[in-house]
Scaffold this motif. Structure first.
Motif, PDB file in Angstrom:
ATOM      1  N   GLY A   1       6.965  -1.042  17.094  1.00 47.21           N
ATOM      2  CA  GLY A   1       8.388  -1.288  16.879  1.00 47.21           C
ATOM      3  C   GLY A   1       8.867  -0.720  15.554  1.00 47.21           C
ATOM      4  N   LEU A   2       8.056  -0.870  14.507  1.00 47.33           N
ATOM      5  CA  LEU A   2       8.438  -0.330  13.197  1.00 47.33           C
ATOM      6  C   LEU A   2       8.427   1.198  13.193  1.00 47.33           C
ATOM      7  N   GLU A   3       7.454   1.784  13.865  1.00 45.88           N
ATOM      8  CA  GLU A   3       7.423   3.251  13.976  1.00 45.88           C
ATOM      9  C   GLU A   3       8.678   3.752  14.698  1.00 45.88           C
ATOM     10  N   LEU A   4       9.030   3.074  15.786  1.00 46.57           N
ATOM     11  CA  LEU A   4      10.229   3.455  16.529  1.00 46.57           C
ATOM     12  C   LEU A   4      11.470   3.291  15.655  1.00 46.57           C
ATOM     13  N   TRP A   5      11.549   2.168  14.940  1.00 49.42           N
ATOM     14  CA  TRP A   5      12.710   1.918  14.075  1.00 49.42           C
ATOM     15  C   TRP A   5      12.856   3.022  13.032  1.00 49.42           C
ATOM     16  N   ALA A   6      11.740   3.415  12.431  1.00 49.85           N
ATOM     17  CA  ALA A   6      11.780   4.474  11.415  1.00 49.85           C
ATOM     18  C   ALA A   6      12.189   5.816  12.032  1.00 49.85           C
TER      19      ALA A   6
ATOM     20  N   VAL B   1      13.593 -15.432   6.544  1.00 44.96           N
ATOM     21  CA  VAL B   1      12.458 -15.476   5.622  1.00 44.96           C
ATOM     22  C   VAL B   1      11.619 -14.202   5.740  1.00 44.96           C
ATOM     23  N   ILE B   2      11.325 -13.786   6.968  1.00 45.10           N
ATOM     24  CA  ILE B   2      10.508 -12.581   7.157  1.00 45.10           C
ATOM     25  C   ILE B   2      11.219 -11.361   6.596  1.00 45.10           C
ATOM     26  N   LEU B   3      12.504 -11.243   6.847  1.00 42.04           N
ATOM     27  CA  LEU B   3      13.244 -10.088   6.331  1.00 42.04           C
ATOM     28  C   LEU B   3      13.363 -10.143   4.808  1.00 42.04           C
ATOM     29  N   ALA B   4      13.508 -11.339   4.243  1.00 40.82           N
ATOM     30  CA  ALA B   4      13.588 -11.464   2.783  1.00 40.82           C
ATOM     31  C   ALA B   4      12.269 -11.051   2.128  1.00 40.82           C
TER      32      ALA B   4
ATOM     33  N   GLU C   1      12.990  -3.833   0.903  1.00 40.59           N
ATOM     34  CA  GLU C   1      14.431  -3.719   1.185  1.00 40.59           C
ATOM     35  C   GLU C   1      14.789  -2.486   1.985  1.00 40.59           C
ATOM     36  N   TRP C   2      13.989  -1.437   1.903  1.00 36.14           N
ATOM     37  CA  TRP C   2      14.373  -0.220   2.620  1.00 36.14           C
ATOM     38  C   TRP C   2      14.340  -0.395   4.132  1.00 36.14           C
ATOM     39  N   TRP C   3      13.539  -1.329   4.646  1.00 36.41           N
ATOM     40  CA  TRP C   3      13.551  -1.588   6.092  1.00 36.41           C
ATOM     41  C   TRP C   3      14.912  -2.140   6.531  1.00 36.41           C
ATOM     42  N   LEU C   4      15.623  -2.758   5.607  1.00 38.20           N
ATOM     43  CA  LEU C   4      16.860  -3.464   5.949  1.00 38.20           C
ATOM     44  C   LEU C   4      18.107  -2.593   5.857  1.00 38.20           C
ATOM     45  N   ARG C   5      17.963  -1.374   5.363  1.00 35.83           N
ATOM     46  CA  ARG C   5      19.132  -0.495   5.203  1.00 35.83           C
ATOM     47  C   ARG C   5      19.794  -0.178   6.513  1.00 35.83           C
TER      48      ARG C   5
END
Length: 183
Positions: free
Chosen positions: A117-122, A172-175, A179-183
C-alpha cells in the motif's frame, strides 16, 4: 486456479476465519478446519502448510480487497482507516493470533500488505517523496519497511489495548509517521 480449487480455497479461508473468531489459532487443527470447510486433509494441504498459514492467507485476501481504496483515496489516512476497519472487524481473530505479538505468518502478511500500500501510495503521489528517496531505490525500500513495521507494531498495541476508536488510532499512527507521507 480452476473453479473447483478456488471454491475449496474459499471454503478453507471461511472455515479458518470462523474457527479463529472463537479459538486461538494455536489451538486450531487442520482436521477441525477440514470438518468446518467440508474438505479433505489432502485438499487442506494443497492450499496451506498449517492452520496459521491458512489464517494469514485468508486475512491477506481480505486486506487486499480493503486496500483497493488506495487509488481513489484523497489522503493516506483513508487507506489507514480502511485497514483499521478490517482489523477491528476481525479483532477477535487477530487477538487470537497474538502471543504476545501476531503469529509470524499473520504479521508478515499484514506487514507485506502495508508495504504494498505504501509503495502504491508513493507511486501515485511522487510529489510527496523526498528527493533522497527518489534518487535511491534502496533508501525508499528502507523507508517503506520502517513505516510498515511501525504500523504493524501500532496495530498490535491497539489490539492489545482493546481500543475501538478507529479515528483515534488513525490519528496516532499518522502522528507517529514521517510528515512527508502526509503531504
Amino acid at each position: 486456479m480452476d473453479a473447483r480449487a478456488r471454491r475449496s480455497q474459499e471454503k478453507l479461508r471461511s472455515a479458518v476465519i470462523s474457527l479463529a473468531t472463537d479459538t486461538p489459532i494455536s489451538e486450531i487443527t487442520a482436521s477441525a478446519i477440514c470438518r468446518e470447510a467440508g474438505v479433505t486433509r489432502d485438499t487442506f494441504y494443497r492450499h496451506a502448510n498449517s492452520p496459521v498459514d491458512l489464517l494469514a492467507d485468508a486475512l491477506s485476501a481480505e486486506i487486499d480487497e480493503v486496500m483497493t481504496v488506495l487509488p481513489r483515496a484523497e489522503a493516506i489516512g483513508d487507506g489507514e482507516r480502511a485497514l483499521l476497519e478490517h482489523v477491528q472487524r476481525r479483532a477477535a481473530v487477530y487477538r487470537g493470533a497474538m502471543h504476545p505479538l501476531l503469529a509470524a505468518p499473520v504479521r508478515g502478511n499484514l506487514e507485506q500488505s502495508i508495504r504494498g500500500g505504501l509503495e502504491l501510495w508513493a507511486r501515485l503521489h511522487p510529489h510527496i517523496v523526498p528527493a533522497v528517496f527518489m534518487a535511491d531505490e534502496a533508501a525508499m525500500r528502507m523507508a517503506i519497511a520502517y513505516a510498515a513495521a511501525g504500523t504493524v507494531g501500532a496495530i498490535e498495541e491497539w489490539l492489545r489495548d482493546g481500543d475501538e476508536d478507529i479515528e483515534r488510532a488513525v490519528e496516532v499512527i499518522l502522528a507517529a509517521s514521517p510528515e512527508w507521507w502526509l503531504r
